[in-house]
Design an enzyme around this catalytic site. Structure first.
Site, PDB file in Angstrom:
ATOM      1  N   GLY A 163       0.837  -1.190   0.000  1.00 50.75           N
ATOM      2  CA  GLY A 163       0.000   0.000   0.000  1.00 50.75           C
ATOM      3  C   GLY A 163       0.870   1.238   0.000  1.00 50.75           C
ATOM      4  O   GLY A 163       0.703   2.133   0.831  1.00 50.75           O
TER       5      GLY A 163
ATOM      6  N   ILE B  20       0.065   8.276   2.633  1.00 52.95           N
ATOM      7  CA  ILE B  20       0.871   7.867   3.779  1.00 52.95           C
ATOM      8  C   ILE B  20       1.868   6.779   3.397  1.00 52.95           C
ATOM      9  O   ILE B  20       3.036   6.839   3.783  1.00 52.95           O
ATOM     10  CB  ILE B  20      -0.055   7.380   4.917  1.00 52.95           C
ATOM     11  CG1 ILE B  20      -0.843   8.549   5.503  1.00 52.95           C
ATOM     12  CG2 ILE B  20       0.761   6.692   6.011  1.00 52.95           C
ATOM     13  CD1 ILE B  20      -1.904   8.142   6.510  1.00 52.95           C
ATOM     14  N   GLY B  21       1.425   5.773   2.634  1.00 52.10           N
ATOM     15  CA  GLY B  21       2.317   4.678   2.267  1.00 52.10           C
ATOM     16  C   GLY B  21       3.512   5.152   1.464  1.00 52.10           C
ATOM     17  O   GLY B  21       4.647   4.702   1.672  1.00 52.10           O
TER      18      GLY B  21
ATOM     19  N   TYR C 177     -16.786  -0.481   8.083  1.00 56.51           N
ATOM     20  CA  TYR C 177     -15.369  -0.116   8.012  1.00 56.51           C
ATOM     21  C   TYR C 177     -14.669  -0.451   9.328  1.00 56.51           C
ATOM     22  O   TYR C 177     -13.574  -1.028   9.337  1.00 56.51           O
ATOM     23  CB  TYR C 177     -15.236   1.374   7.707  1.00 56.51           C
ATOM     24  CG  TYR C 177     -13.822   1.903   7.715  1.00 56.51           C
ATOM     25  CD1 TYR C 177     -12.917   1.557   6.712  1.00 56.51           C
ATOM     26  CD2 TYR C 177     -13.379   2.757   8.726  1.00 56.51           C
ATOM     27  CE1 TYR C 177     -11.620   2.046   6.727  1.00 56.51           C
ATOM     28  CE2 TYR C 177     -12.096   3.253   8.746  1.00 56.51           C
ATOM     29  CZ  TYR C 177     -11.214   2.900   7.744  1.00 56.51           C
ATOM     30  OH  TYR C 177      -9.924   3.378   7.756  1.00 56.51           O
TER      31      TYR C 177
ATOM     32  N   SER D 102       1.638   3.259  -2.877  1.00 53.49           N
ATOM     33  CA  SER D 102       1.582   4.004  -4.137  1.00 53.49           C
ATOM     34  C   SER D 102       1.346   5.493  -3.952  1.00 53.49           C
ATOM     35  O   SER D 102       1.750   6.292  -4.804  1.00 53.49           O
ATOM     36  CB  SER D 102       0.489   3.421  -5.043  1.00 53.49           C
ATOM     37  OG  SER D 102      -0.768   3.464  -4.397  1.00 53.49           O
ATOM     38  N   ARG D 103       0.693   5.882  -2.866  1.00 55.63           N
ATOM     39  CA  ARG D 103       0.401   7.306  -2.674  1.00 55.63           C
ATOM     40  C   ARG D 103       0.164   7.595  -1.195  1.00 55.63           C
ATOM     41  O   ARG D 103       0.158   6.688  -0.365  1.00 55.63           O
ATOM     42  CB  ARG D 103      -0.810   7.736  -3.504  1.00 55.63           C
ATOM     43  CG  ARG D 103      -2.090   6.978  -3.233  1.00 55.63           C
ATOM     44  CD  ARG D 103      -3.219   7.403  -4.170  1.00 55.63           C
ATOM     45  NE  ARG D 103      -2.919   7.019  -5.527  1.00 55.63           N
ATOM     46  CZ  ARG D 103      -3.342   5.884  -6.095  1.00 55.63           C
ATOM     47  NH1 ARG D 103      -4.087   5.030  -5.393  1.00 55.63           N
ATOM     48  NH2 ARG D 103      -3.029   5.583  -7.325  1.00 55.63           N
TER      49      ARG D 103
ATOM     50  N   LYS E  16     -11.263  -2.750  10.148  1.00 59.01           N
ATOM     51  CA  LYS E  16     -10.033  -2.198  10.729  1.00 59.01           C
ATOM     52  C   LYS E  16      -9.761  -2.766  12.130  1.00 59.01           C
ATOM     53  O   LYS E  16      -8.611  -3.059  12.472  1.00 59.01           O
ATOM     54  CB  LYS E  16     -10.099  -0.671  10.787  1.00 59.01           C
ATOM     55  CG  LYS E  16     -10.211   0.003   9.431  1.00 59.01           C
ATOM     56  CD  LYS E  16      -9.101  -0.377   8.471  1.00 59.01           C
ATOM     57  CE  LYS E  16      -7.747   0.188   8.851  1.00 59.01           C
ATOM     58  NZ  LYS E  16      -6.723  -0.021   7.789  1.00 59.01           N
TER      59      LYS E  16
END
Length: 316
Positions: A14, A19-20, A174, A16-17, A178
């Site tokens: 994860g 925070i990651g 959600y 790609s953009r 999580k």
């Protein structure tokens, strides 16, 4: 530039953009070889302007790899679909083929849909379960054989929250996904402790205040004033670096927040440099104190049942 084979290897799922991406870039700056993994890949050589907006669709694992390499770091981009266990297994195997080990596993992939149960379609619910807890579980399962070959020396960082009831409100589906990830953190940490794997640690970390990302960017586009309550993603990468530098025993099974860990373990009291807007004081969205999940009988397991043993006995 020749690659440093002695550098610790971080597999970031994860990346790609948002925070990651920031975590990948900052770990690379701090001497890690990073494998940036996500579903989106592209031809980074033709992206203009470069680097792209880190919260846009133009930011992929390919552009993050290019960013890191052009800054002098070591990185490899690998596309993965965390809903597909075979894809995840191939990711772990390719990381080992390239770098021979995985010292750090960070699971940042996440599917989001904030709505009531009534307004959460079944397909949205299933997507969140598959990407969030199932994707995390599959990624850990794929890495376990490699951790075993490394004599159980590695760290796992999970992007999931502390467990408390207010989190369920208005986004139950959600929250189920999580919190399931946080339960995995707690349970696997107990396994590590029980089995004497003292150089392994799994930790969950969550933002204390909202962080600028693709998701929060949608909010600021409709309400520019909301930017005052956002922090830069560097607070998250700084907290993860601090977690990785802490002793395993101090962080194994910990469900923490970026700000709280930096304050409690690094002694940081001034967080103004992380505000997206200079001079703003972002609103804290998380409680100041969380419930203790332990019970009085915490250490009384009774008679432990192991299904793998029962299965073998049944076959006999």
């Amino acid at each position: 530039m020749p690659e440093n084979k002695q550098a610790p290897v971080a597999l970031i799922v994860g990346a790609s953009r948002g925070i990651g991406r920031q975590v990948a870039i900052d770990l690379a700056k701090n001497g890690y070889t990073v494998v940036v993994a996500a579903k989106s890949a592209s031809n980074a050589a033709v992206v203009k302007p470069f680097p792209p907006d880190p919260n846009s669709q133009q930011s992929t694992v390919s552009t993050v790899e290019r960013e890191i390499r052009e800054a002098g770091g070591q990185a490899t981009a690998i596309a993965v679909d965390t809903r597909d266990f075979e894809s995840v297994q191939k990711l772990a195997a390719e990381t080992i083929r390239l770098y021979e080990r995985i010292d750090v596993l960070i699971y940042n992939s996440g599917a989001i849909w904030w709505a009531s149960v009534e307004n959460t379609p079944m397909k949205r619910f299933q997507l969140m379960q598959r990407v969030n807890p199932e994707g995390l579980y599959g990624t850990i399962q794929a890495c376990i054989p490699h951790f075993k070959k490394q004599n159980w020396k590695a760290r796992i960082i999970v992007v999931s929250p502390p467990i408390y009831s207010r989190f369920f409100r208005g986004k139950t589906a959600y929250a189920m996904s999580k919190v399931g990830m946080s339960v995995l953190t707690k349970g696997l940490a107990m396994d590590f402790e029980r089995d004497g794997r003292h150089e392994m640690a799994i930790t969950s970390i969550w933002p204390a205040s909202s962080i600028m990302s693709a998701a929060t960017g949608q909010i600021t586009r409709s309400d520019p004033d909301a930017a005052k309550d956002l922090r830069k993603p560097t607070i998250y990468s700084d907290a993860i670096l601090a977690l990785l530098n802490a002793p395993s025993k101090d962080v194994n099974g910990l469900l923490t927040l970026d700000e709280d860990f930096l304050r409690g373990h690094e002694g940081i009291t001034d967080f103004s440099k992380y505000s997206l807007l200079k001079g703003a004081i972002p609103r804290r969205i998380m409680p100041a104190k969380f419930p203790d999940l332990r019970v009085v009988e915490q250490n009384d397991e009774g008679r432990r049942t192991d299904s793998t043993v029962l299965k073998t006995e049944f076959k006999l």
